[in-house]
Design an enzyme around this catalytic site. Structure first.
Site, PDB file in Angstrom:
ATOM      1  N   GLY A   8      -9.527 -11.668  -0.519  1.00 25.81           N
ATOM      2  CA  GLY A   8      -9.366 -10.603  -1.497  1.00 25.81           C
ATOM      3  C   GLY A   8      -9.485 -11.612  -2.623  1.00 25.81           C
ATOM      4  N   GLY A  11      -9.660 -10.047  -7.097  1.00 22.91           N
ATOM      5  CA  GLY A  11      -8.302  -8.890  -7.001  1.00 22.91           C
ATOM      6  C   GLY A  11      -7.939  -9.147  -7.885  1.00 22.91           C
ATOM      7  CD  GLN A  12      -2.171  -7.119 -10.561  1.00 28.32           C
ATOM      8  OE1 GLN A  12      -1.858  -6.718 -10.166  1.00 28.32           O
ATOM      9  NE2 GLN A  12      -2.043  -7.578 -12.153  1.00 28.32           N
ATOM     10  CB  ILE A  35     -15.496  -6.706   0.191  1.00 27.66           C
ATOM     11  CG1 ILE A  35     -15.149  -6.159  -0.859  1.00 27.66           C
ATOM     12  CG2 ILE A  35     -14.788  -7.171   1.436  1.00 27.66           C
ATOM     13  CD1 ILE A  35     -14.446  -5.108  -0.676  1.00 27.66           C
ATOM     14  CE1 TYR A 143       0.958  -1.409  -1.505  1.00 26.36           C
ATOM     15  CE2 TYR A 143       3.044  -1.569  -2.240  1.00 26.36           C
ATOM     16  CZ  TYR A 143       1.463  -2.688  -2.270  1.00 26.36           C
ATOM     17  OH  TYR A 143       1.769  -3.534  -3.395  1.00 26.36           O
ATOM     18  CE  LYS A 147       1.327  -4.671   0.670  1.00 21.05           C
ATOM     19  NZ  LYS A 147       1.012  -5.770   1.055  1.00 21.05           N
ATOM     20  CB  ILE A 173       1.397  -8.784 -10.686  1.00 20.18           C
ATOM     21  CG1 ILE A 173       2.602  -9.372  -8.921  1.00 20.18           C
ATOM     22  CG2 ILE A 173       1.487 -10.271 -10.981  1.00 20.18           C
ATOM     23  CD1 ILE A 173       3.220  -9.968  -9.182  1.00 20.18           C
TER      24      ILE A 173
HETATM   25  N1  SER Z   1       2.680  -3.289  -7.891  1.00 10.77           N
HETATM   26  C1  SER Z   1       1.740  -2.642  -6.748  1.00 10.77           C
HETATM   27  C2  SER Z   1       2.300  -0.938  -6.528  1.00 10.77           C
HETATM   28  O1  SER Z   1       2.440  -0.404  -8.156  1.00 10.77           O
HETATM   29  C3  SER Z   1       3.700  -2.721  -6.010  1.00 10.77           C
HETATM   30  O2  SER Z   1       3.549  -3.927  -5.837  1.00 10.77           O
HETATM   31  O3  SER Z   1       1.642  -0.835  -6.643  1.00 10.77           O
END
Ligand code: SER
Length: 325
Positions: A8, A11-12, A35, A143, A147, A173
């Site tokens: 990944g 990604g960000q 990918i 999500y 996790k 982040i």
């Molecule tokens: N930055 C993530 C989100 O907002 C949370 O960890 O989905």
């Protein structure tokens, strides 16, 4: 010398993590896994090796780990919270089936593994203020479900097979390089882009909604420091609460207005994002991370705002200059 694979890597977080790891371990020792359709560009592509790594394909992961003699994997492939609600099966496939592949390869090739968890691993019944390290985790988002499973599966592989798995629960982040996509905390990045472009910001999160946030340099440092930490000191593994700042939309707005007094913000609350945000902690207690591996963030909201505004102005100006040439 360590050989590292970042899955990944475009990604960000992955894009900046790859560059930071190259800085620390040497360009040739850090492979950017991506990918098809999310190929690396510019410095990320040119500064070191890259390879197609589809986390849902165990043989693909194994080939790359063998080819580059990898001994540490940063598994950053995931769908963020809002996207995961609209694509729950894909979120599970990437987040959990993918993790399982990574852990199996890591077991066979003796790799250590970092797979991030999140504030999203908590739910409405979790204590919201100074959320403890060990507490109720009953998330109601896909999500969050992925996790919590990530944390459990990673701990399982450590206890059962001795795979060196470690991770942190990332807050939202904030960064100025690669934009996030489809997260609940994205507003705290988007607001800076609007401010620098001179646009009015439409905030999807209600006034007074507190969430943990972190500036990218601290997030990168957290991941790498934990992976380098003395294992004898680690009581926890998957995953550590890490915190640096907690704010509501009006607080980040005020911080930007100190430097851009004409900046305007209005609210247009997105019910899905708001429900997710309301179920997450207001601020986490990160004392275990501080005690077990000396976690200590550098940035405050004010120092982050100054740095974000400087870097984004430069970035957007360069982009505008390139487009006019
Ligand atoms: N930055 C993530 C989100 O907002 C949370 O960890 O989905």
């Amino acid at each position: 010398m360590k050989n590292v694979l970042v899955i990944g890597a475009t990604g960000q977080i992955g894009s900046e993590l790859t560059m930071e790891l190259r800085e620390r371990y040497g360009n040739e020792h850090v492979v950017a896994g991506y990918i098809h359709g999310a190929d690396p560009h510019g410095e990320l592509k040119e500064s070191g090796p890259s390879a197609v790594v589809d986390v849902t394909d165990a043989i693909n992961i194994e080939c790359v780990v063998k080819k580059y003699n990898i001994d540490a994997i940063y598994n950053m492939a995931a769908l963020l919270s809002v996207v995961a609600e609209s694509k729950p099966i894909l979120a599970w496939k990437v987040g959990i089936d993918g993790l399982w592949n990574v852990l199996e390869v890591a077991r066979a090739y003796h790799c250590s593994v970092f797979t991030p968890s999140s504030i999203g691993s908590f739910g409405p019944e979790t204590p919201h203020l100074l959320t403890p390290q060990d507490t109720t985790q009953r998330p109601r988002t896909m999500y969050g479900v992925t996790k919590v499973t990530t944390e459990l599966l990673s701990d399982y592989y450590y206890h059962k097979y001795g795979v060196d798995t470690r991770s942190v629960r990332f807050p939202g982040i904030i960064s100025n390089v690669t934009p996030p996509g489809g997260g609940t905390t994205d507003y705290a990045v988007d607001i800076y882009y609007s401010a620098v472009k001179g646009e009015k910001f439409i905030c999807p999160i209600k006034k007074g909604t507190l969430m943990d946030m972190m500036y990218m340099p601290d997030a990168l440092n957290a991941a790498i420091s934990l992976m380098e930490a003395d294992p004898k000191r680690l009581i926890h593994r998957n995953s550590f609460n890490i915190a640096s700042m907690s704010f509501a939309p009006e607080t980040i707005y005020t911080s930007i207005r100190k430097q851009l007094p004409d900046f305007e913000m209005v609210y247009d609350v997105d019910p899905l994002k708001q429900a997710i945000a309301d179920s997450w902690p207001d601020c986490m207690d990160d004392s275990c991370a501080r005690n077990e591996w000396d976690w200590n963030p550098s940035y405050s909201l004010e120092s982050m705002t100054s740095d974000m505004l400087i870097k984004l102005r430069k970035k957007l100006l360069t982009k505008a200059t390139l487009m006019s040439d």
